[in-house]
Design a protein around this motif. Structure first.
Motif, PDB file in Angstrom:
ATOM      1  N   SER A 108      17.967   1.578 -39.662  1.00  0.00           N
ATOM      2  CA  SER A 108      17.324   1.084 -38.448  1.00  0.00           C
ATOM      3  C   SER A 108      18.389   0.486 -37.553  1.00  0.00           C
ATOM      4  CB  SER A 108      16.287   0.018 -38.796  1.00  0.00           C
ATOM      5  OG  SER A 108      16.907  -1.079 -39.427  1.00  0.00           O
ATOM      6  N   ARG A 109      18.061   0.415 -36.284  1.00  0.00           N
ATOM      7  CA  ARG A 109      18.975  -0.226 -35.357  1.00  0.00           C
ATOM      8  C   ARG A 109      18.206  -1.282 -34.596  1.00  0.00           C
ATOM      9  NH1 ARG A 109      20.860   4.142 -32.240  1.00  0.00           N
ATOM     10  NH2 ARG A 109      20.978   5.243 -34.205  1.00  0.00           N
ATOM     11  N   ARG A 110      18.658  -2.486 -34.624  1.00  0.00           N
ATOM     12  CA  ARG A 110      17.958  -3.614 -34.003  1.00  0.00           C
ATOM     13  C   ARG A 110      16.483  -3.621 -34.353  1.00  0.00           C
ATOM     14  NH1 ARG A 110      19.845  -1.882 -29.349  1.00  0.00           N
ATOM     15  NH2 ARG A 110      22.056  -2.275 -29.003  1.00  0.00           N
ATOM     16  N   ASP A 165      15.081   4.464 -37.642  1.00  0.00           N
ATOM     17  CA  ASP A 165      15.607   5.778 -37.303  1.00  0.00           C
ATOM     18  C   ASP A 165      14.956   6.770 -38.263  1.00  0.00           C
ATOM     19  OD1 ASP A 165      16.980   8.114 -37.086  1.00  0.00           O
ATOM     20  OD2 ASP A 165      18.969   7.195 -36.988  1.00  0.00           O
ATOM     21  N   ASN A 166      13.911   7.436 -37.786  1.00  0.00           N
ATOM     22  CA  ASN A 166      13.127   8.275 -38.693  1.00  0.00           C
ATOM     23  C   ASN A 166      13.920   9.439 -39.271  1.00  0.00           C
ATOM     24  OD1 ASN A 166      10.812   6.700 -38.370  1.00  0.00           O
ATOM     25  ND2 ASN A 166      10.326   7.741 -36.458  1.00  0.00           N
ATOM     26  N   THR A 221       4.124  -1.363 -35.256  1.00  0.00           N
ATOM     27  CA  THR A 221       3.609  -0.963 -36.579  1.00  0.00           C
ATOM     28  C   THR A 221       4.154   0.379 -37.030  1.00  0.00           C
ATOM     29  OG1 THR A 221       1.653  -0.122 -35.456  1.00  0.00           O
ATOM     30  CG2 THR A 221       1.454  -2.264 -36.518  1.00  0.00           C
ATOM     31  N   THR A 222       4.464   1.265 -36.106  1.00  0.00           N
ATOM     32  CA  THR A 222       4.880   2.593 -36.565  1.00  0.00           C
ATOM     33  C   THR A 222       6.385   2.816 -36.532  1.00  0.00           C
ATOM     34  OG1 THR A 222       4.588   3.491 -34.340  1.00  0.00           O
ATOM     35  CG2 THR A 222       2.726   3.690 -35.852  1.00  0.00           C
ATOM     36  N   GLN A 223       7.104   2.064 -35.713  1.00  0.00           N
ATOM     37  CA  GLN A 223       8.507   2.407 -35.514  1.00  0.00           C
ATOM     38  C   GLN A 223       9.500   1.330 -35.926  1.00  0.00           C
ATOM     39  OE1 GLN A 223       9.373   5.436 -34.553  1.00  0.00           O
ATOM     40  NE2 GLN A 223       7.231   6.027 -34.320  1.00  0.00           N
TER      41      GLN A 223
END
Ligand SMILES: Nc1ncnc2c1ncn2[C@@H]1O[C@H](COP(=O)(O)OP(=O)(O)OP(=O)(O)O)[C@@H](O)[C@H]1O
Ligand SMILES: [Mg+2]
Lengths: 506, 393
Positions: free
Chosen positions: A373-375, A379-380, B259-261
């Motif tokens: 993740s960033r902040r 990041d999927n 909630t999703t990201q």
């Protein structure tokens, strides 16, 4: 002779998975029938079909009992036909007493009221039959796993059982409890109960089973007769895995450095609810690139030790000193331990290891979202990459990384757990019963991974109740008993006898 | 072929699409039963404005239920904070740009106070928030005791619940009497939706994940675009988008994103799925409980502001039963009581379903007694439907 049970051409599919593919399986009266196969081979699914968990119509194929076609609509139907199943995961109510559990769902009534006196009397009889010496009025949660397992059996046997199915009953038991359980199975056989035993402990299958059926990838590979001498470990492994595995443990080439990475001194813990000391004056250390085995009996305090060090989520009152890379640490929450580079993989994957309603990828990344993740924003793509990587390297069998973990077979769930902690990339990895419920092939893979990790400089603490595993994998062994370290041995000097002596001495 | 595909997709995703279909059916039914009054610009505009203060509560409640808790105090907290805002505006003469942040901050604080016994001492949230319910009810009565209803004069404040976004070029000849900015926003919304849908489909395909068949995908794009288009068209025929709708959309978009990201969202769902496992994965259940209840408190304040502004006054009864409406909306929207499952967009639809029922039945002059029965029946049906479709493996 008509077999007692015959399953013909059973096919069962889940979305994206063909769990059983025209499986045929027959069991003769009065035998102990072993059922073996790799993780995800379909053993549990086959037994769930048999016991009506997957009712008639949700699979194709026939189930015959004594030659008569059966169509179970649910567990109640199969119970009435004399089939009892004990699941891979225990299904007792911890807060209830032993006798309440034994008769749960089959309460003895007199009119509307439950006849508790009769219940307790009958429960006592059942406990004697399974050779369990506990007060039927004690609560299940106060018993060890081994005893709980026997309560499960007593629960199954109180009805008129013809076929007793046990899905990995000894996975969580120590040697002694396992031996007791196997004896009990033999006794039941002599009482005319037919048993089906699923297990990854091939040695016990070989020891006890009259006949063994091997499943692989949802298909029946063969059925072997023990009396005809067809059953041996290499043969079973070959049929299960499809190739020969000569060593159960990969060759060990650890070169632990002298540098001590993790050290614990004067460590004590007090359990405020139980109101007693659970750990007393524990000292130990782990060097860089070393696998340290923690041997001991169930309930010796190894899991409590690990938890108390891993941020103490149970809220024990702890005292003592912990050093990581020579620096004193005070972990007040698992997140602090993880951040500092200490990880703990639980022994209870369903209870506190996995989030069963989430998918494989979410479970693998959960403990290290920071890296993908960033902040604070996920990041999927990175997540998918990471999950795919671990799925491949651990050989997790799942139709997709978007599959719910609850739908995976037990062994594959265990691998997801392992993947989750490997992704944290800790310096010190505590593994609590890392290979519980895992097939031989996958065990070998996991051992190989452990060897690679220590080669790369990780330090591993391995808690295990399987002495061969301790001896096969560790560089050094600590023996724990009654919340104390009662011995420390380099692996060259350790033998099963010495360890058992120390572990049971106190 | 197309119908067969559509049937298959619907059957597979019935849980997800179920409430959209329900909303559609309910709206269609009321439109017919009221000779089109229901779907009139004026009514839809009113309906959305009424949904606002329940919808923001339902969004917050979704997260509370996802982490396996409940918050009963939100209704009277909203009522009480609405009264506080009114007092601050009218009696203390504070400007609206001070009053609103202050009210939101007070709401957050109230949420944190509810969370304290839950997170720190392990008190069931039902009990802790029931105490809050009683306390805020009393507090609301206290602050309105001397004056009774407090009339709010502040125009900016009242615009939140009653005003509409301004139009651009209101006087050019093209499309007279139509709110053009609303139309433009709707159009932008449609374009963003389509781009987003195509992108996420491409991404999924790149990873060989399952995607909808092409014809169904296009159908979905067209369907949603037409829906957004219709709604904006209907709204632009009255006064355009109201500030309430804008606020609700922003809140839903923000919470949907979180909630999703985000990591925070993941942690919330992880706790709901298995709190012990989450804790051992380094997630502080305690901290997250504070955050979720804090956000619930803030949204309660927002709900209170929306409601007070809509009525242009604070009343002694404000907020009564809001908590139950919000909980009902969340459950209709597919939140699971077992924890770990539920979407904020679902709860928004749930709130719309719930308020459409009220609005439609009011238009039809259905007796209030029957209205309760119908709403209860819909709630029961929604939850049964949810459980029944979940079981199928
Ligand atoms: N409810 C389900 N939904 C989807 N797939 C399932 C479900 N249950 C089992 N499966 C799949 O069916 C296959 C067989 O699983 P099963 O649990 O029978 O394996 P097993 O032989 O018992 O393995 P293990 O030794 O690991 O317990 C696996 O690939 C598993 O992922
Ligand atoms: Mg299994």
């Amino acid at each position: 002779m008509v077999p007692l049970l015959e399953m013909r051409n059973i096919t069962k599919t889940f979305p994206g998975v063909k769990a059983l593919d025209k499986v045929s399986f027959s069991v003769h009266e009065g035998e102990i029938h072993g059922l073996v196969g790799e993780n995800g081979a379909g053993k549990s699914t086959l037994m769930k079909v048999l016991s009506g968990v997957y009712p008639h119509g949700t699979y194709t194929g026939d189930i015959l009992l004594r030659g008569e076609l059966q169509a179970f609509r649910g567990i109640n139907d199969s119970e009435r036909a004399g089939i009892a199943i004990i699941y891979q995961e225990l299904a007792l109510v911890p807060e209830m007493t032993v006798y309440e559990n034994i008769f749960l769902g089959h309460e003895i009534h007199r009119g509307l009221a439950i006849d508790w006196n009769e219940t307790i009397k009958r429960a006592d009889e059942m406990l004697r039959r399974v050779g369990l010496d506990v007060n039927p009025e004690s609560k299940v949660k106060d018993l060890g796993v081994g005893k709980q397992q026997l309560v499960e059996i007593a629960k199954a046997l109180h009805r008129d059982v013809k076929i007793l199915i046990m899905d990995e009953p000894t996975a969580a038991l120590n040697e002694e409890d396992s031996a007791n359980l196997l004896n009990l199975l033999r006794e039941q056989r002599n009482h005319g109960v037919t048993c089906i035993l699923i297990s990854h402990k091939l040695r016990e299958v070989i020891e006890i089973a009259d006949t063994v059926t091997v499943l692989r990838d949802g298909k029946t590979i063969c059925t072997l007769d023990s009396k005809a001498g067809e059953v041996s470990e290499p043969v079973l492994i070959k049929h299960m895995v499809g190739r020969e595995i000569s060593n159960i443990y990969p060759p060990r080439e650890h070169h632990p450095a002298d540098e001590v990475v993790f050290e614990v001194r004067n460590w004590n813990a007090y359990h405020p609810q139980l109101e007693r000391d659970i750990l007393k004056d524990v000292h130990f250390n782990v060097r860089k690139g070393e696998i340290v085995g923690f041997a001991g009996l169930m309930g010796s305090g190894r899991t409590e030790l690990a938890l108390s060090l891993f941020g103490n989520p149970e809220g024990y009152h702890v005292s003592g000193e912990v050093f990581l890379h020579g620096k004193q640490m005070h972990f007040r929450h698992p997140k602090e331990a993880i951040k500092a580079g200490v990880a703990y993989m639980t022994e209870d994957r369903k209870g506190n290891g996995l989030i069963l309603i989430q998918d494989v990828k979410q479970n693998i990344t959960l403990a290290n979202l920071r890296e993908i993740s960033r902040r604070g924003v996920m990041d999927n793509n990175a997540e998918i990459q990471v999950a795919t990587e671990y799925k491949d390297s651990l050989n997790i069998r799942t139709p997709s990384i978007e599959q719910q973990v609850g739908n995976l077979s037990g062994g594959n769930q265990q691998k997801v757990c392992l993947g989750k902690w490997l992704f944290v990339k800790p310096d010190v990895l505590i593994l609590d019963e890392p290979t519980r419920g895992i097939d031989v092939g996958a065990k070998y893979e996991i051992y190989t991974i452990m060897n690679r990790l220590v080669e790369e400089g990780m330090s591993i603490i391995m808690i295990s109740s399987e002495l061969p595993e301790i001896l096969g994998m560790s560089d050094r062994v600590y023996i724990v008993s009654g919340g104390k370290i009662v011995g420390e041995l380099p692996v060259e000097e350790a033998t099963q006898e010495i360890i058992m002596d120390l572990a049971t001495d106190y | 072929m197309f119908l067969k595909d559509l049937g298959q997709v619907l059957r597979k995703n019935i849980r997800e699409y179920g409430m959209y279909i329900a909303l559609f059916v309910i709206m269609a039914y009321f439109t017919v039963a009221t000779d089109g009054i229901f779907i009139s610009s004026r009514n839809i505009s009113n309906l959305l404005n009424q949904t606002g203060y329940i919808a923001v509560l339902a969004v917050g409640m979704t997260l509370v239920i996802v982490i396996r808790h409940i918050d009963l105090s939100v209704g009277f907290l909203a009522g009480f904070l609405g009264a506080v805002a009114a007092i601050a505006l009218e009696f203390w003469n504070l400007p609206v740009y001070v009053v609103i942040p202050m009210t939101l901050a007070l709401g957050t604080l109230a949420g944190l106070i509810t969370a304290y016994p839950v997170a720190q001492l392990g008190i069931p949230s039902f009990v802790a928030s029931l105490a809050g319910w009683l306390i805020y009810r009393g507090a609301l009565l206290l602050v309105t005791a001397s004056t009774g209803t407090i009339i709010i004069q502040d125009e900016a404040f009242n615009a939140i619940g009653n005003g509409y976004i301004p139009d651009i070029f209101p006087n050019i000849g093209f499309l007279p009497k139509v709110h053009k900015l609303t139309l433009i926003i709707g159009l932008i919304g449609i374009i963003l939706f389509i781009i987003n849908a195509i992108n996420s489909r491409k991404k999924k395909q790149a990873y060989h994940f399952e995607v909808l068949p092409m014809n169904i995908f296009i159908f979905q794009l067209v369907f949603v675009s037409v829906l957004i288009g219709l709604i904006t068209w209907v709204l632009s025929g009255y006064n355009g988008l109201s500030w309430t709708v804008v606020i609700v959309l922003i809140v839903v978009a923000l919470y949907h994103f979180v909630t999703t990201q985000t990591v925070l969202g993941r942690h919330i769902y992880a706790i709901g799925g298995n709190p012990e496992a989450a804790e051992l994965s380094g997630i502080s259940v305690k901290d997250l409980t504070f955050i979720v209840f804090g956000s619930m408190g803030m949204l309660s304040a927002l709900s209170g502001i929306l409601f007070a502004s809509r009525l242009q006054s604070a009343t002694t009864q404000a907020g009564t039963l809001f908590e139950l409406d919000a909980i009902a909306a969340a459950y209709i929207g597919g939140v699971s009581a077992a924890g770990g499952v539920g979407k904020v967009t679902g709860s928004l639809i749930g709130a719309l379903v719930y308020m459409s029922l009220t609005s439609g039945m009011n238009l039809m002059n259905v007796d209030i007694a029957y209205q309760y029965v119908v709403r209860g029946a819909v709630l029961a049906f929604a939850v049964i439907f949810d459980v029944a479709t979940r079981k199928r493996v």
